[in-house]
Design an enzyme around this catalytic site. Structure first.
Site, short mmCIF file in Angstrom:
data_model
loop_
_atom_site.label_atom_id
_atom_site.label_comp_id
_atom_site.label_asym_id
_atom_site.label_seq_id
_atom_site.Cartn_x
_atom_site.Cartn_y
_atom_site.Cartn_z
N TYR A 98 6.80 -9.92 7.27
CA TYR A 98 6.60 -8.47 7.44
C TYR A 98 7.04 -8.07 8.84
O TYR A 98 6.94 -8.86 9.79
CB TYR A 98 5.13 -8.10 7.27
CG TYR A 98 4.63 -8.02 5.86
CD1 TYR A 98 4.67 -6.82 5.14
CD2 TYR A 98 4.10 -9.14 5.22
CE1 TYR A 98 4.19 -6.74 3.85
CE2 TYR A 98 3.62 -9.07 3.93
CZ TYR A 98 3.67 -7.87 3.24
OH TYR A 98 3.19 -7.79 1.96
N ASP A 106 0.82 -1.21 0.00
CA ASP A 106 0.00 0.00 0.00
C ASP A 106 0.86 1.26 0.00
O ASP A 106 2.08 1.21 0.20
CB ASP A 106 -0.90 0.02 1.24
CG ASP A 106 -1.95 -1.08 1.20
OD1 ASP A 106 -2.27 -1.56 0.11
OD2 ASP A 106 -2.43 -1.45 2.29
#
Length: 262
Positions: free
Chosen positions: A114, A56
């Site tokens: 992540y 994003d």
């Protein structure tokens, strides 16, 4: 012109100035767009890279993966140097190689890691404002780890997914999740076989709420069972999120040998 070849790029980027990875009709300012333009300047070919993970706006990466097809005769391992001359300084190719023509980074057995980074202090360090989320209230990482434990394994993560997700299935497997502290920095590390839209950021927002004392760690089980986005915590800001590693569990197939090489 040579034969068509497929090149794989491992891409590191500071996502601060970009509207995310994926091309958008509303803005040319994307990681994907910059890669396409750099490859065209280098090879003279109009290409469309295929990215492994569509991060994003504001999200960073050490190791996202993309492939593209080309008839250029530049050796696969030399694109790293040639493309970095064409890219802005906040995007860098850290590895390039030729791969099999049918290799697709989204159609492989993978493991992704992540990190979500939090500056847990009364005042935000301005030098880290684009690379961490600021959370001023004290965080108990023991509570956060206890809550995170309930997320490990295969679950339906509908509660931890943006309602605009178009994924056909919300079942994913988290292999490992830990919360650590180093001084004022708290890091949530998550490894899994795939992630839904905003999934890691919603996990981070939920764990921060529990870490500040809002809710018991065991409530995470109930949040999963409800399969309702409203049951989980807020979506944490994008700037704290980093794609650390993209691992192909079955390896990366190289190009097939030509008749001359066989």
């Amino acid at each position: 012109m040579g034969d068509i070849r497929r090149i794989m790029l491992t891409v590191s980027y500071d996502g601060t100035a970009y509207s995310g990875w994926a091309l958008q009709s509303s803005t040319p300012n994307t990681i994907e767009g910059e890669l396409n333009r750099a490859i065209e300047r280098l090879t003279g070919e109009q290409v469309q890279v295929i990215g492994a993970s569509r991060t994003d706006a504001g999200v960073h990466a050490y190791g996202n993966v993309a492939v593209f097809d080309t008839t250029s005769t530049i050796p696969g391992d030399r694109f790293i140097f040639a493309l970095n001359h064409e890219l802005p300084q906040d995007i860098r190719i850290v590895e390039s190689r030729e791969v099999a023509l049918d290799f697709h980074p989204r159609h492989c057995d993978t493991e992704k890691t992540y990190e979500y980074r939090i500056v847990n202090s009364q005042i935000m360090d301005p030098t880290r404002r684009f690379y961490a989320c600021h959370f001023s209230m004290p965080l108990d990482i023991d509570l956060m780890n206890a809550a995170a434990h309930h997320l490990v394994g295969e679950h339906d993560f509908t509660s931890f997914c943006n309602v605009e997700s178009q994924a056909l299935s919300h079942v994913r497997t988290i292999k490992d999740i830990t919360v650590t502290r180093n001084g004022d920095e708290v890091v949530i590390s998550v490894t899994g076989n795939g992630f839904l839209y905003n999934m890691v950021r919603i996990i981070a927002g939920t764990l921060m709420q529990i870490g500040r004392g809002r809710g018991d760690p065991s409530e995470v089980k109930t949040i999963l069972e409800k399969k309702n986005r409203a049951a989980a915590g807020p979506t944490a800001p994008a700037e704290g999120l980093f794609l650390i590693e993209y691992k192909f569990l079955d390896g990366i197939p190289g190009p097939k040998a030509t008749d001359e090489e066989a």
